[in-house]
Enzyme design. Sequence first.
Site, PDB file in Angstrom:
ATOM      1  N   ASN A 135       0.842  -1.205   0.000  1.00 20.11           N
ATOM      2  CA  ASN A 135       0.000   0.000   0.000  1.00 20.11           C
ATOM      3  C   ASN A 135       0.868   1.242   0.000  1.00 20.11           C
ATOM      4  O   ASN A 135       2.098   1.150  -0.038  1.00 20.11           O
ATOM      5  CB  ASN A 135      -0.962  -0.031   1.188  1.00 20.11           C
ATOM      6  N   LYS A 177       8.242 -17.757 -10.005  1.00 23.56           N
ATOM      7  CA  LYS A 177       7.496 -16.656 -10.627  1.00 23.56           C
ATOM      8  C   LYS A 177       6.304 -17.203 -11.429  1.00 23.56           C
ATOM      9  O   LYS A 177       6.472 -18.117 -12.239  1.00 23.56           O
ATOM     10  CB  LYS A 177       8.428 -15.866 -11.548  1.00 23.56           C
ATOM     11  N   PRO A 186      -3.211 -11.540  10.680  1.00 21.71           N
ATOM     12  CA  PRO A 186      -3.492 -11.315  12.094  1.00 21.71           C
ATOM     13  C   PRO A 186      -3.644  -9.819  12.357  1.00 21.71           C
ATOM     14  O   PRO A 186      -3.002  -9.008  11.685  1.00 21.71           O
ATOM     15  CB  PRO A 186      -2.236 -11.847  12.794  1.00 21.71           C
ATOM     16  N   ASP A 187      -4.488  -9.461  13.300  1.00 17.45           N
ATOM     17  CA  ASP A 187      -4.610  -8.059  13.689  1.00 17.45           C
ATOM     18  C   ASP A 187      -3.614  -7.806  14.825  1.00 17.45           C
ATOM     19  O   ASP A 187      -3.822  -8.232  15.962  1.00 17.45           O
ATOM     20  CB  ASP A 187      -6.043  -7.737  14.117  1.00 17.45           C
ATOM     21  N   ILE A 188      -2.529  -7.146  14.490  1.00 19.55           N
ATOM     22  CA  ILE A 188      -1.435  -6.956  15.460  1.00 19.55           C
ATOM     23  C   ILE A 188      -1.919  -6.097  16.624  1.00 19.55           C
ATOM     24  O   ILE A 188      -1.663  -6.388  17.791  1.00 19.55           O
ATOM     25  CB  ILE A 188      -0.217  -6.307  14.774  1.00 19.55           C
ATOM     26  N   PHE A 220      -3.902   3.516  15.022  1.00 13.85           N
ATOM     27  CA  PHE A 220      -4.230   4.555  14.053  1.00 13.85           C
ATOM     28  C   PHE A 220      -5.472   4.131  13.277  1.00 13.85           C
ATOM     29  O   PHE A 220      -5.709   2.940  13.098  1.00 13.85           O
ATOM     30  CB  PHE A 220      -3.065   4.770  13.074  1.00 13.85           C
ATOM     31  N   LYS A 233     -13.401   1.746  16.293  1.00 11.58           N
ATOM     32  CA  LYS A 233     -12.144   0.982  16.244  1.00 11.58           C
ATOM     33  C   LYS A 233     -11.550   0.842  17.644  1.00 11.58           C
ATOM     34  O   LYS A 233     -11.004  -0.205  17.997  1.00 11.58           O
ATOM     35  CB  LYS A 233     -11.172   1.691  15.312  1.00 11.58           C
ATOM     36  N   LYS A 256     -10.948  -2.906  18.855  1.00 13.82           N
ATOM     37  CA  LYS A 256      -9.576  -3.406  18.968  1.00 13.82           C
ATOM     38  C   LYS A 256      -9.108  -3.474  20.420  1.00 13.82           C
ATOM     39  O   LYS A 256      -8.055  -4.032  20.703  1.00 13.82           O
ATOM     40  CB  LYS A 256      -8.632  -2.500  18.187  1.00 13.82           C
TER      41      LYS A 256
HETATM   42  O1  C5P Z   1      -8.313  -2.247  10.998  1.00  8.82           O
HETATM   43  P1  C5P Z   1      -7.629  -1.040  10.534  1.00  8.82           P
HETATM   44  O2  C5P Z   1      -6.542  -1.321   9.547  1.00  8.82           O
HETATM   45  O3  C5P Z   1      -8.470   0.086  10.070  1.00  8.82           O
HETATM   46  O4  C5P Z   1      -6.940  -0.479  11.880  1.00  8.82           O
HETATM   47  C1  C5P Z   1      -5.871   0.355  11.855  1.00  8.82           C
HETATM   48  C2  C5P Z   1      -5.025   0.156  13.075  1.00  8.82           C
HETATM   49  O5  C5P Z   1      -4.846  -1.223  13.341  1.00  8.82           O
HETATM   50  C3  C5P Z   1      -3.638   0.688  12.870  1.00  8.82           C
HETATM   51  O6  C5P Z   1      -3.150   1.080  14.137  1.00  8.82           O
HETATM   52  C4  C5P Z   1      -2.882  -0.501  12.336  1.00  8.82           C
HETATM   53  O7  C5P Z   1      -1.494  -0.397  12.575  1.00  8.82           O
HETATM   54  C5  C5P Z   1      -3.516  -1.623  13.128  1.00  8.82           C
HETATM   55  N1  C5P Z   1      -3.575  -2.906  12.419  1.00  8.82           N
HETATM   56  C6  C5P Z   1      -2.791  -3.952  12.856  1.00  8.82           C
HETATM   57  N2  C5P Z   1      -2.874  -5.172  12.241  1.00  8.82           N
HETATM   58  C7  C5P Z   1      -3.706  -5.353  11.206  1.00  8.82           C
HETATM   59  C8  C5P Z   1      -4.503  -4.301  10.745  1.00  8.82           C
HETATM   60  C9  C5P Z   1      -4.407  -3.082  11.367  1.00  8.82           C
HETATM   61  O8  C5P Z   1      -2.016  -3.770  13.802  1.00  8.82           O
HETATM   62  N3  C5P Z   1      -3.761  -6.530  10.638  1.00  8.82           N
END
Ligand code: C5P
Length: 408
Positions: A219, A297, A314-316, A334, A348, A352
Amino acid sequence: MAQAPLTSRKILLIVGGGIAAYKALELVRLIRKAGGEVQAVLTAAGAEFVTPLSLAALTGHPVRQTLFMPEDETSMGHIELSRWADLIVVAPATAGLIAKAANGLADDLASTTLIATDKKTLLAPAMNVRMWLHPAVQANVERLKGFDGFHGMAVVGPDDGEMACGEYGPGRMAEPAAIMDAIVRLLDGPDGRPLSGKRAVVTAGPTFEAIDPVRGLTNRSSGKQGYAIAAALADLGAEVTLVSGPTALAVPVGVTRIDVESAVEMQRATHAALPADVAVLSAAVADWRVDGVASGKIKKGPGGPPTLALIENPDILAGLAAPGPNRPTLVIGFAAETSDLETNARSKLSRKGCDWIVGNDVSDDVFGSDGNTVMLVTREGAETWPRQSKAEIARALAARIADHLTKA
Ligand code: C5P
């Protein structure tokens, strides 16, 4: 070996016009020996006593003398210069410079810098005893000290003693060693490095999710905001680990960077950086990665384009914010949004489980730009911050973090 007391600290030294200006040269030497970086502003009167060449040679930077120099303003504008510094030191501070600062008079580079800065200022007055004792000068000094809550003017000296003019009394500029002590006290005291002994982990930049050995999904995040936050936290004394996706940015001074590519790697590195007192997760983590990365490739062929199967990353942030023994005291995420910033940031925050969300309006000119508009959403409320540079946002956020952690 213990770290030199001013390692990575930046001092802007304003040298006013007075015989004590020669001591400013020794002061530069002492600051640099202690690990600090110095840039100098020399007033027109100051240049009657020391040369720009001596100051340039000792500081290792060009010396700034006037407000209206196009070359200077394009390399670092005078406002930026005043923000670059961690501390402004005026030595010698003449009656004239003190009077200007006390009255908000900005008619040259030195006086403009003193009014433009958002940092603490240390004055080392030097003048004839009669001048120092004059009620007008005393009133101005008292006035400047009273601005403490604003950007904190502190005063060191003057000393008592024989003066160059042959008179005796208070008015001699404090010795360079005493000015150094005051600098270290101001920068390393509770107000200077409030995050000393605290650990921070910051994620920044995009992630890169491989499709095959040469292609990937990524991105447009530049990483600038996260890097600025890592730098600002380190400036306040925190031990900072920056877990960074691929960016073109240099590692900020005093920060340890761990380079990663994918979200899975970022998660692993972020957890490995714990325990931490604060986590600021500003990385633009890809929501999905490719299921089954091709080992070679992928070739273009008659079968048409490949179909990519995606699986969720995974959502860190959510993982780090979940209750557990290693949860940082303060977890900040963020939210990049193009509409309904506050509502989305607030949802959020609860989804989260983090403590604060920095809501980021990405509807105009954010990616790769130096400016940003953010809203800080906490459980107590939301504040919209004016559009400002990413460095300013980082400093403001770091100050809020310090406030929270030192009061917690
Ligand atoms: O879910 P979204 O991407 O909108 O949330 C943004 C926040 O979540 C940011 O702080 C981003 O660094 C964190 N994030 C994360 N892991 C992910 C997706 C988002 O830590 N897989």
